[in-house]
Design a protein around this motif. Sequence first.
Motif: not given
Length: 271
Positions: A244-250
């Motif tokens: 979800f950290a990656s998703l938030q960035h994306a």
Amino acid sequence: MDLTPGSHSDQARRRSAALFVRPPKLLMRRVGQALADFAMIRDGDRILLGVSGGKDSLSLLHLLGHLRAYAPVRFELGVLTVDPQVEGFDPAPLKGYYEALGLPWHYRSEPILEQARTRMRGHSFCAYCARMKRGIMYSTCREQGYNVLALAQHLDDLAESLLMSLFHGGQLRTMKAHYRNDTGDLRIIRPLVYCRERQTADFAATAGLPVVPDSCPACFAAPTERERMKRLLAQEERQNRHLFASLQHALQPLLTEGGSPEQLFEEEHDG
């Protein structure tokens, strides 16, 4: 407006904060960051919060109630419940709860489920209900003099919407953090866009918030596509704790799709 420490209005705001449950610091920090990143609240705003009585909307209620007392901007807060007349959904017991918090509660009841049986074309009930509720929220804002509508979708909701848009619509889209409605007279904000669903669930449980169970029984009666996306993401997160950290960035560039937060004050965008 008098915002000097110790002023009468400042003291009144502090007293009002005692009515609300103090949110966890991490939750407050993430909401504060979202408010700042997307310039969601301005001095003098009259904000109407959509409350179903679920964990997310009640958590956001206390977050905004706490912020109203301590934030450097002044804003008014009211709450609205739209009852789609689905069997099992009864928000009436929360009327006294909102009144005890000193907040005006607006209640609208429409036979959305019954209307869907004859009017719905090519959409799930959840999508139809959301669209109808949004129209009722907009009209209530106008009738009652609110210029901002606050909604309680969180990062999990945004990730699920992204997957649904990719898989079924062939588009790179999700819900926006802050935008104007089509006619440009209302701003819509989502202060929980950096927050996880488990954070609101933990806060609601720990604080003993009076959550209305299964606030949309129709959705729980039949699994939805959104629920399937939720399970898919949960499965992936078990393998990748940074998912979800990656998703938030994306997701970041999609949250202000069509312009910067400053431009959102001047331009109209689709909801």
